[in-house]
Enzyme design. Structure first.
Site, mmCIF file in Angstrom:
data_model
loop_
_atom_site.group_PDB
_atom_site.id
_atom_site.type_symbol
_atom_site.label_atom_id
_atom_site.label_comp_id
_atom_site.label_asym_id
_atom_site.label_seq_id
_atom_site.Cartn_x
_atom_site.Cartn_y
_atom_site.Cartn_z
ATOM 1 N N ASP A 159 0.763 -1.351 0.032
ATOM 2 C CA ASP A 159 -0.026 0.058 0.116
ATOM 3 C C ASP A 159 0.913 1.205 0.049
ATOM 4 O OD1 ASP A 159 -2.382 1.589 0.034
ATOM 5 O OD2 ASP A 159 -1.990 1.671 2.419
ATOM 6 N N SER A 160 0.400 2.535 -0.238
ATOM 7 C CA SER A 160 1.010 3.535 -0.150
ATOM 8 C C SER A 160 1.364 3.737 1.268
ATOM 9 C CB SER A 160 0.171 4.823 -0.642
ATOM 10 O OG SER A 160 -0.945 4.868 0.151
ATOM 11 N N CYS A 206 -4.489 -1.253 -2.140
ATOM 12 C CA CYS A 206 -4.452 0.213 -2.161
ATOM 13 C C CYS A 206 -5.571 0.369 -3.467
ATOM 14 C CB CYS A 206 -3.262 0.702 -2.637
ATOM 15 S SG CYS A 206 -3.110 2.365 -3.151
ATOM 16 N N HIS A 250 -7.171 3.262 3.610
ATOM 17 C CA HIS A 250 -6.888 4.094 4.877
ATOM 18 C C HIS A 250 -8.261 4.364 5.730
ATOM 19 C CE1 HIS A 250 -2.924 4.715 3.038
ATOM 20 N NE2 HIS A 250 -2.537 5.604 3.986
#
Ligand code: DGL
Length: 262
Positions: A10-11, A73, A185
């Protein structure tokens, strides 16, 4: 091959919301998680940049011997998964905003989607909205600023609540009955979201569906590890492993977080 780890990237820390569902469903599988926090937020980058970062993360996980990669993501999935699937010889699981179930369940025929700029601008988001939400009005909102707040651990703060109110008010005015969380997130914001949304608005998050799909693809490809064992989990951050560890505190599994320059 079956005893190799599942790779997840993921980022940043958001994809741990997906890791938790995967670990719950398949506790005997080893995993390697990459939090590319140094480059977050992906949602404000160009498609070419998101693609380059997704390739970099994929190559690293391949180098660590992963048998399957979960792109945890929405921004990377909607902009890069087609390329990854075409160019690498292993299965990829992605995540994109769950418009279809929200559209099917909606009575008011108005649904809200909160996601990053990069996800909302992607072709895949456009195609999914067109194919799975006919007769439904989708009120989309870019969640600018939310990823950096989660990345800095500011989850349940006044600042976060105010920003969310700003994004959700126009959706509430349009009488949405479902809110689709289009960024990994955002599940960490659910306690704050619940303070803002009336009970009549259902929050849709695709974490469980991604875990189920991961299991399905592992079985289909004969990659599922069959024995009971205490599994190993390595979490790498290229910014601050302590922040990443903060999102794993309640886990009973051994989750080693460390710094890696990638
Ligand atoms: N977790 C990422 C997503 O699901 C956040 C993207 C970002 O870094 O902007 O889209």
């Amino acid at each position: 091959m079956n005893d190799k780890p599942i790779g997840i990237f993921d980022s940043g820390v958001g994809g741990t919301s997906i890791w938790k569902e995967i670990h719950k469903l398949m506790p005997n599988e080893d995993t390697i998680y990459l939090a590319d926090s140094k480059n977050a937020p992906y949602g404000e980058k160009t498609k070419a940049e998101i693609l380059d970062l997704s390739i970099k993360n994929t190559e690293l996980l391949l180098g660590k011997g992963c048998k399957l990669i979960v792109v945890a993501c929405n921004t990377a999935t909607t902009n890069a998964i087609a390329y990854l699937r075409k160019n690498y010889d292993l299965p990829f699981i992605g995540i994109e905003p769950a418009i279809k179930p929200a559209a099917l369940q909606s009575s008011s025929k108005n649904i809200g989607v909160l996601a990053t700029k990069g996800t909302l601008a992607s072709d895949l988001f456009y195609v999914t909205s067109k194919n799975h939400a006919s007769g439904i009005s989708i009120i989309v909102k870019e969640g600018t600023g939310l990823v950096p707040l989660v990345e800095s651990g500011k989850v349940d703060t006044k600042e976060t609540e105010e920003l969310l109110r700003k994004y959700l008010n126009p959706m509430l005015q349009k009488n949405i009955d479902h809110l689709v969380l289009g960024c990994t997130h955002y599940p960490y914001l659910i306690p704050v979201l619940k303070k803002i949304l009336p009970d009549s608005v259902k929050i849709i998050d695709s974490g469980q569906a991604v875990a189920k799909q991961t299991l399905h693809i592992l079985v289909q490809n004969n990659l599922r590890f069959q024995e009971d064992r205490v599994s190993n989990h390595s979490f790498y951050s290229n910014l601050d492993p302590a922040v990443l560890a903060g999102f794993l505190m309640e886990e009973k599994a051994s989750c080693a977080t460390s710094y890696l320059d990638f």
